[in-house]
Design a protein around this motif. Structure first.
Motif, PDB file in Angstrom:
ATOM      1  N   LEU A   9       0.843  -1.191   0.000  1.00 45.89           N
ATOM      2  CA  LEU A   9       0.000   0.000   0.000  1.00 45.89           C
ATOM      3  C   LEU A   9       0.876   1.238   0.000  1.00 45.89           C
ATOM      4  N   HIS A  10       0.253   2.339  -0.393  1.00 39.07           N
ATOM      5  CA  HIS A  10       0.891   3.656  -0.358  1.00 39.07           C
ATOM      6  C   HIS A  10       0.033   4.535   0.538  1.00 39.07           C
ATOM      7  N   MET A  11       0.681   5.299   1.401  1.00 42.66           N
ATOM      8  CA  MET A  11      -0.065   6.150   2.322  1.00 42.66           C
ATOM      9  C   MET A  11       0.634   7.499   2.450  1.00 42.66           C
ATOM     10  N   LEU A  12      -0.149   8.565   2.326  1.00 37.08           N
ATOM     11  CA  LEU A  12       0.323   9.910   2.639  1.00 37.08           C
ATOM     12  C   LEU A  12      -0.249  10.244   4.003  1.00 37.08           C
ATOM     13  N   VAL A  13       0.602  10.394   4.978  1.00 41.18           N
ATOM     14  CA  VAL A  13       0.139  10.531   6.357  1.00 41.18           C
ATOM     15  C   VAL A  13       1.022  11.518   7.116  1.00 41.18           C
ATOM     16  N   THR A  14       0.389  12.258   8.000  1.00 37.93           N
ATOM     17  CA  THR A  14       1.089  13.154   8.918  1.00 37.93           C
ATOM     18  C   THR A  14       0.836  12.643  10.329  1.00 37.93           C
ATOM     19  N   PHE A  15       1.858  12.720  11.157  1.00 39.67           N
ATOM     20  CA  PHE A  15       1.744  12.261  12.529  1.00 39.67           C
ATOM     21  C   PHE A  15       1.791  13.446  13.486  1.00 39.67           C
ATOM     22  N   PRO A  16       1.057  13.359  14.594  1.00 42.85           N
ATOM     23  CA  PRO A  16       1.173  14.404  15.608  1.00 42.85           C
ATOM     24  C   PRO A  16       2.602  14.425  16.163  1.00 42.85           C
ATOM     25  N   PRO A  17       3.046  15.558  16.678  1.00 44.98           N
ATOM     26  CA  PRO A  17       4.425  15.650  17.194  1.00 44.98           C
ATOM     27  C   PRO A  17       4.768  14.592  18.238  1.00 44.98           C
ATOM     28  N   SER A  18       3.805  14.193  19.033  1.00 45.26           N
ATOM     29  CA  SER A  18       4.090  13.225  20.091  1.00 45.26           C
ATOM     30  C   SER A  18       4.143  11.778  19.594  1.00 45.26           C
ATOM     31  N   ALA A  19       3.686  11.521  18.383  1.00 48.83           N
ATOM     32  CA  ALA A  19       3.637  10.150  17.861  1.00 48.83           C
ATOM     33  C   ALA A  19       4.996   9.705  17.340  1.00 48.83           C
ATOM     34  N   LYS A  20       5.268   8.446  17.505  1.00 51.93           N
ATOM     35  CA  LYS A  20       6.462   7.815  16.946  1.00 51.93           C
ATOM     36  C   LYS A  20       6.027   7.049  15.708  1.00 51.93           C
ATOM     37  N   LEU A  21       6.503   7.446  14.557  1.00 56.14           N
ATOM     38  CA  LEU A  21       6.094   6.854  13.290  1.00 56.14           C
ATOM     39  C   LEU A  21       6.240   5.336  13.302  1.00 56.14           C
ATOM     40  N   VAL A  22       7.399   4.847  13.654  1.00 56.00           N
ATOM     41  CA  VAL A  22       7.664   3.401  13.609  1.00 56.00           C
ATOM     42  C   VAL A  22       6.710   2.646  14.531  1.00 56.00           C
ATOM     43  N   ILE A  23       6.496   3.153  15.724  1.00 60.64           N
ATOM     44  CA  ILE A  23       5.615   2.476  16.685  1.00 60.64           C
ATOM     45  C   ILE A  23       4.172   2.514  16.205  1.00 60.64           C
ATOM     46  N   THR A  24       3.731   3.663  15.714  1.00 62.18           N
ATOM     47  CA  THR A  24       2.351   3.800  15.239  1.00 62.18           C
ATOM     48  C   THR A  24       2.068   2.830  14.099  1.00 62.18           C
ATOM     49  N   ILE A  25       2.970   2.757  13.137  1.00 58.72           N
ATOM     50  CA  ILE A  25       2.775   1.837  12.006  1.00 58.72           C
ATOM     51  C   ILE A  25       2.849   0.384  12.469  1.00 58.72           C
ATOM     52  N   ARG A  26       3.788   0.064  13.342  1.00 58.51           N
ATOM     53  CA  ARG A  26       3.915  -1.310  13.847  1.00 58.51           C
ATOM     54  C   ARG A  26       2.630  -1.743  14.563  1.00 58.51           C
ATOM     55  N   LEU A  27       2.076  -0.878  15.400  1.00 52.67           N
ATOM     56  CA  LEU A  27       0.841  -1.213  16.112  1.00 52.67           C
ATOM     57  C   LEU A  27      -0.328  -1.402  15.149  1.00 52.67           C
ATOM     58  N   TRP A  28      -0.404  -0.549  14.145  1.00 49.56           N
ATOM     59  CA  TRP A  28      -1.478  -0.656  13.153  1.00 49.56           C
ATOM     60  C   TRP A  28      -1.378  -1.962  12.368  1.00 49.56           C
ATOM     61  N   LYS A  29      -0.186  -2.260  11.882  1.00 52.37           N
ATOM     62  CA  LYS A  29       0.011  -3.494  11.137  1.00 52.37           C
ATOM     63  C   LYS A  29      -0.250  -4.714  12.029  1.00 52.37           C
ATOM     64  N   GLY A  30       0.172  -4.638  13.287  1.00 52.29           N
ATOM     65  CA  GLY A  30      -0.069  -5.737  14.220  1.00 52.29           C
ATOM     66  C   GLY A  30      -1.547  -5.964  14.455  1.00 52.29           C
ATOM     67  N   TYR A  31      -2.288  -4.878  14.616  1.00 53.54           N
ATOM     68  CA  TYR A  31      -3.743  -4.978  14.798  1.00 53.54           C
ATOM     69  C   TYR A  31      -4.383  -5.670  13.587  1.00 53.54           C
ATOM     70  N   LEU A  32      -4.046  -5.215  12.392  1.00 56.50           N
ATOM     71  CA  LEU A  32      -4.626  -5.807  11.185  1.00 56.50           C
ATOM     72  C   LEU A  32      -4.208  -7.270  11.014  1.00 56.50           C
ATOM     73  N   ALA A  33      -3.004  -7.607  11.420  1.00 57.36           N
ATOM     74  CA  ALA A  33      -2.554  -8.995  11.339  1.00 57.36           C
ATOM     75  C   ALA A  33      -3.351  -9.880  12.304  1.00 57.36           C
ATOM     76  N   ARG A  34      -3.505  -9.422  13.536  1.00 54.38           N
ATOM     77  CA  ARG A  34      -4.228 -10.215  14.542  1.00 54.38           C
ATOM     78  C   ARG A  34      -5.714 -10.311  14.230  1.00 54.38           C
ATOM     79  N   GLN A  35      -6.335  -9.199  13.909  1.00 59.58           N
ATOM     80  CA  GLN A  35      -7.782  -9.171  13.730  1.00 59.58           C
ATOM     81  C   GLN A  35      -8.250  -9.722  12.386  1.00 59.58           C
ATOM     82  N   HIS A  36      -7.426  -9.561  11.357  1.00 59.65           N
ATOM     83  CA  HIS A  36      -7.893  -9.891  10.010  1.00 59.65           C
ATOM     84  C   HIS A  36      -6.957 -10.816   9.230  1.00 59.65           C
ATOM     85  N   GLY A  37      -5.914 -11.305   9.901  1.00 57.41           N
ATOM     86  CA  GLY A  37      -5.035 -12.282   9.276  1.00 57.41           C
ATOM     87  C   GLY A  37      -4.134 -11.750   8.172  1.00 57.41           C
ATOM     88  N   LEU A  38      -3.954 -10.441   8.123  1.00 59.26           N
ATOM     89  CA  LEU A  38      -3.067  -9.889   7.103  1.00 59.26           C
ATOM     90  C   LEU A  38      -1.614 -10.170   7.454  1.00 59.26           C
TER      91      LEU A  38
END
Length: 112
Positions: free
Chosen positions: A36-65
């Motif tokens: 996928l391709h994503m254009l995204v802005t993160f709030p100053p307090s967010a950590k890009l790597v952690i935010t993406i890792r958590l999102w991908k982990g959620y989709l993997a657990r919940q939907h088998g991606l």
């Protein structure tokens, strides 16, 4: 694995939820069959790597991606590059010869 209506709905719903929770601010998300391709802005307090890792982990657990381990990031620093990058993303399925024109691609989510 990504370009199936049921999968796309799950991905887009998760993007919308995180958008409403201000975890990120997505302008554009385009699904391709295997990435996928994503254009995204993160709030100053967010950590890009952690935010993406958590999102991908959620989709993997919940939907088998299944995801590749890492991701590629490119910083967009001005309006001209934003426009060029947006057009590049929109044209990705055309360049891959999946559709004749970008407007025909159904696996796209647009915010902001």
């Amino acid at each position: 694995q990504l370009c199936h209506p049921s999968v796309a709905v799950q991905i887009f719903d998760s993007v919308t939820r995180r958008q409403h929770e201000a975890q990120w601010f997505v302008r554009l998300l385009l699904l391709m069959p295997d990435h996928l391709h994503m254009l995204v802005t993160f709030p100053p307090s967010a950590k890009l790597v952690i935010t993406i890792r958590l999102w991908k982990g959620y989709l993997a657990r919940q939907h088998g991606l299944r995801w590749q381990k890492d991701f590629f990031e490119h910083r967009v620093r001005n309006a001209e590059l934003l426009q060029t990058t947006t057009e590049y993303i929109r044209q990705n399925p055309v360049r891959a010869r999946l559709i004749p024109n970008a407007e025909a691609w159904p696996y796209i989510w647009e915010g902001l």
